[in-house]
Design a protein around this motif. Structure first.
Motif, mmCIF file in Angstrom:
data_model
loop_
_atom_site.group_PDB
_atom_site.id
_atom_site.type_symbol
_atom_site.label_atom_id
_atom_site.label_comp_id
_atom_site.label_asym_id
_atom_site.label_seq_id
_atom_site.Cartn_x
_atom_site.Cartn_y
_atom_site.Cartn_z
ATOM 1 N N ALA A 1 7.642 -34.487 -14.413
ATOM 2 C CA ALA A 1 6.335 -34.179 -15.006
ATOM 3 C C ALA A 1 5.314 -35.227 -14.588
ATOM 4 O O ALA A 1 4.184 -34.889 -14.221
ATOM 5 N N GLU A 2 5.709 -36.492 -14.614
ATOM 6 C CA GLU A 2 4.786 -37.562 -14.237
ATOM 7 C C GLU A 2 4.390 -37.470 -12.764
ATOM 8 O O GLU A 2 3.253 -37.771 -12.416
ATOM 9 N N GLU A 3 5.321 -37.029 -11.912
ATOM 10 C CA GLU A 3 4.999 -36.832 -10.498
ATOM 11 C C GLU A 3 3.919 -35.764 -10.319
ATOM 12 O O GLU A 3 3.202 -35.763 -9.330
ATOM 13 N N ARG A 4 3.837 -34.849 -11.282
ATOM 14 C CA ARG A 4 2.866 -33.755 -11.229
ATOM 15 C C ARG A 4 1.669 -34.015 -12.138
ATOM 16 O O ARG A 4 1.008 -33.105 -12.588
ATOM 17 N N ASP A 5 1.426 -35.287 -12.451
ATOM 18 C CA ASP A 5 0.323 -35.712 -13.330
ATOM 19 C C ASP A 5 0.469 -35.173 -14.749
ATOM 20 O O ASP A 5 -0.523 -34.909 -15.423
ATOM 21 N N GLY A 6 1.704 -35.008 -15.206
ATOM 22 C CA GLY A 6 1.963 -34.537 -16.557
ATOM 23 C C GLY A 6 2.621 -35.616 -17.397
ATOM 24 O O GLY A 6 2.776 -36.752 -16.963
ATOM 25 N N TRP A 7 3.025 -35.238 -18.600
ATOM 26 C CA TRP A 7 3.689 -36.158 -19.500
ATOM 27 C C TRP A 7 4.509 -35.363 -20.509
ATOM 28 O O TRP A 7 4.458 -34.140 -20.540
ATOM 29 N N PRO B 1 -0.810 -30.185 -15.765
ATOM 30 C CA PRO B 1 -2.214 -29.881 -15.522
ATOM 31 C C PRO B 1 -2.498 -28.468 -15.008
ATOM 32 O O PRO B 1 -3.622 -27.995 -15.105
ATOM 33 N N ASP B 2 -1.483 -27.793 -14.445
ATOM 34 C CA ASP B 2 -1.751 -26.455 -13.915
ATOM 35 C C ASP B 2 -0.516 -25.571 -14.004
ATOM 36 O O ASP B 2 0.597 -26.044 -14.238
ATOM 37 N N ARG B 3 -0.741 -24.292 -13.822
ATOM 38 C CA ARG B 3 0.321 -23.297 -13.971
ATOM 39 C C ARG B 3 1.441 -23.480 -12.953
ATOM 40 O O ARG B 3 2.620 -23.378 -13.294
ATOM 41 N N ASP B 4 1.082 -23.746 -11.699
ATOM 42 C CA ASP B 4 2.115 -23.913 -10.666
ATOM 43 C C ASP B 4 3.073 -25.041 -11.013
ATOM 44 O O ASP B 4 4.288 -24.895 -10.901
ATOM 45 N N ALA B 5 2.527 -26.171 -11.445
ATOM 46 C CA ALA B 5 3.367 -27.310 -11.815
ATOM 47 C C ALA B 5 4.265 -26.951 -12.997
ATOM 48 O O ALA B 5 5.444 -27.305 -13.021
ATOM 49 N N ALA B 6 3.719 -26.224 -13.974
ATOM 50 C CA ALA B 6 4.493 -25.826 -15.148
ATOM 51 C C ALA B 6 5.620 -24.872 -14.766
ATOM 52 O O ALA B 6 6.746 -24.994 -15.253
ATOM 53 N N GLU B 7 5.339 -23.922 -13.894
ATOM 54 C CA GLU B 7 6.373 -22.972 -13.470
ATOM 55 C C GLU B 7 7.477 -23.676 -12.687
ATOM 56 O O GLU B 7 8.662 -23.389 -12.880
ATOM 57 N N GLU B 8 7.103 -24.606 -11.818
ATOM 58 C CA GLU B 8 8.105 -25.368 -11.060
ATOM 59 C C GLU B 8 8.979 -26.189 -12.010
ATOM 60 O O GLU B 8 10.202 -26.230 -11.856
ATOM 61 N N LEU B 9 8.346 -26.836 -12.975
ATOM 62 C CA LEU B 9 9.106 -27.668 -13.903
ATOM 63 C C LEU B 9 9.986 -26.823 -14.822
ATOM 64 O O LEU B 9 11.099 -27.221 -15.153
ATOM 65 N N ALA B 10 9.526 -25.643 -15.216
ATOM 66 C CA ALA B 10 10.343 -24.749 -16.048
ATOM 67 C C ALA B 10 11.606 -24.330 -15.297
ATOM 68 O O ALA B 10 12.698 -24.310 -15.863
ATOM 69 N N ALA B 11 11.469 -24.021 -14.017
ATOM 70 C CA ALA B 11 12.633 -23.651 -13.206
ATOM 71 C C ALA B 11 13.589 -24.823 -13.082
ATOM 72 O O ALA B 11 14.817 -24.667 -13.198
ATOM 73 N N GLU B 12 13.048 -26.013 -12.846
ATOM 74 C CA GLU B 12 13.871 -27.213 -12.736
ATOM 75 C C GLU B 12 14.586 -27.506 -14.053
ATOM 76 O O GLU B 12 15.752 -27.875 -14.069
ATOM 77 N N ALA B 13 13.888 -27.327 -15.170
ATOM 78 C CA ALA B 13 14.491 -27.552 -16.488
ATOM 79 C C ALA B 13 15.660 -26.604 -16.712
ATOM 80 O O ALA B 13 16.714 -27.012 -17.202
ATOM 81 N N ALA B 14 15.488 -25.339 -16.354
ATOM 82 C CA ALA B 14 16.564 -24.361 -16.525
ATOM 83 C C ALA B 14 17.788 -24.761 -15.711
ATOM 84 O O ALA B 14 18.920 -24.682 -16.195
ATOM 85 N N ASP B 15 17.566 -25.230 -14.484
ATOM 86 C CA ASP B 15 18.683 -25.655 -13.630
ATOM 87 C C ASP B 15 19.371 -26.899 -14.179
ATOM 88 O O ASP B 15 20.590 -26.945 -14.308
ATOM 89 N N ARG B 16 18.601 -27.920 -14.491
ATOM 90 C CA ARG B 16 19.167 -29.201 -14.938
ATOM 91 C C ARG B 16 19.837 -29.117 -16.302
ATOM 92 O O ARG B 16 20.797 -29.821 -16.562
ATOM 93 N N LEU B 17 19.290 -28.290 -17.184
ATOM 94 C CA LEU B 17 19.831 -28.192 -18.537
ATOM 95 C C LEU B 17 20.822 -27.046 -18.699
ATOM 96 O O LEU B 17 21.377 -26.868 -19.769
ATOM 97 N N GLY B 18 21.007 -26.257 -17.652
ATOM 98 C CA GLY B 18 21.930 -25.131 -17.725
ATOM 99 C C GLY B 18 21.501 -24.094 -18.745
ATOM 100 O O GLY B 18 22.335 -23.519 -19.447
#
Length: 80
Positions: free
Chosen positions: A70-76, A11-28
């Protein structure tokens, strides 16, 4: 073999940026996916925009964790 893309919709840029960082870490990933603004059809107001993080062929276990985040941040997640 067909490559699958998954789009994390947030829903917002902050959530997307946080999730992008998490994705980079988790997926290497060698670099963080770049969040992209997706304005809703007919909307001029930036606050009515969704933010997308696109992942190519993510690991299924990591994708499940990212879906939960993503769901925790109202995303999908959508499959492209």
């Amino acid at each position: 073999m067909t490559r699958e893309r998954h789009v994390l919709v947030l829903p917002d840029r902050d959530a997307a940026e946080e999730l992008a960082a998490e994705a980079a870490d988790r997926l290497g990933l060698p670099e963080e996916p770049r969040p992209v603004r997706d304005a809703l059809a007919g909307e001029d107001d930036a606050e009515d925009a969704q933010w997308l993080v696109v992942l190519d062929d993510p690991d299924p276990a990591a994708l499940a964790a990212l879906t939960a985040l993503a769901e925790e941040r109202d995303g999908w997640v959508e499959r492209d």
